[in-house]
Motif scaffolding. Sequence first.
Motif, PDB file in Angstrom:
ATOM      1  N   GLU A  76      31.717  66.088  51.481  1.00  0.00           N
ATOM      2  CA  GLU A  76      31.765  67.014  50.350  1.00  0.00           C
ATOM      3  C   GLU A  76      30.934  66.494  49.186  1.00  0.00           C
ATOM      4  N   PRO A 153      33.491  78.120  52.142  1.00  0.00           N
ATOM      5  CA  PRO A 153      34.395  78.162  50.979  1.00  0.00           C
ATOM      6  C   PRO A 153      35.309  76.942  50.860  1.00  0.00           C
ATOM      7  N   LYS A 154      35.855  76.456  51.979  1.00  0.00           N
ATOM      8  CA  LYS A 154      36.779  75.320  51.916  1.00  0.00           C
ATOM      9  C   LYS A 154      36.075  74.075  51.395  1.00  0.00           C
ATOM     10  N   GLU A 157      35.496  74.396  47.727  1.00  0.00           N
ATOM     11  CA  GLU A 157      36.769  74.210  47.016  1.00  0.00           C
ATOM     12  C   GLU A 157      37.074  72.728  46.829  1.00  0.00           C
ATOM     13  N   GLU A 160      34.559  71.260  44.334  1.00  0.00           N
ATOM     14  CA  GLU A 160      34.879  71.636  42.955  1.00  0.00           C
ATOM     15  C   GLU A 160      36.035  70.796  42.416  1.00  0.00           C
ATOM     16  N   ALA A 161      37.016  70.502  43.282  1.00  0.00           N
ATOM     17  CA  ALA A 161      38.124  69.638  42.871  1.00  0.00           C
ATOM     18  C   ALA A 161      37.610  68.229  42.562  1.00  0.00           C
ATOM     19  N   ASN A 173      30.709  76.154  39.447  1.00  0.00           N
ATOM     20  CA  ASN A 173      30.076  77.335  40.069  1.00  0.00           C
ATOM     21  C   ASN A 173      28.749  77.711  39.411  1.00  0.00           C
TER      22      ASN A 173
END
Length: 275
Positions: A76, A153-154, A157, A160-161, A173
């Motif tokens: 990620e 998307p996962k 997510e 972003e965390a 975003n």
Amino acid sequence: MVDNIGIVDTRNIISAVAEKFGVDMSDYASTILRRRLVHTINAFACHSADDFIEKIQKNAIENDAFLYEMAVETTEIFRDPSLWRELRDKYLPEICRASDCQIWMPGITTGDELYTLEIVLAESGLQNRAKVIAGCPSNKHIDNINNGGFYEPKKIEISEANYTRYVGKAQFNSYYTTVDNRAKMKKELLANATIYQKDILKTDANRQYKMIIYRNTLLQFNIPLYERVIRKLIDSLAIGGYLIIGNMETLEYSEAGKKMQVVNDTEKIYKKRID
């Protein structure tokens, strides 16, 4: 579907790959190598190791496609936020004081680390002061990175965390657009980056890099290859330059690593000694 391969099959594949593609996998850690080979065998819809070898020998599998499937993908963007905070607050401002700052990121796959670094540089006002050179295993990796990555998307997510924990200056975003429910990172983030395809050991050591980021990869190597790669990394660093490896990795047992001083053991940041 192939679930596993044995030692003999692994050796036969290593031999076929070396002969056909000129890629030496003999010093990769056995468990990780076999796992990637199983993935790659299935990716090419082969029914066995012998079927896979036959396709390689008959040119039914291209070198670039093979390298793409074999690469271990990162997980990620902004993985390990504390590291990126440390680089932002201390080490990047230091190395970017000079106008000729070059940062090397060899062996990237999905581009997660590259996009992370570029966001950190941009938010720190340092993007125009640093030249980032990134090496990829295959041209397909380069195309994917240049096209924005297309993150599910996962994964976005989670990223972003991570960015929230990093305590960034913008909304995460703002760095991507959404296409067909997948995130595409913005191309302007790579304005100061050069991406090339070449094996790390075949890349010339120029001793100019002020920082090298090579995380979570040394664990894939047996000792002989581990030592060769570390020597290449260190030889490519300027005196006083920084090497960042994965937080589960170490230079403690490396002969070449004696040229390095650990300056942050938690984040595994090393500095090249003057002597």
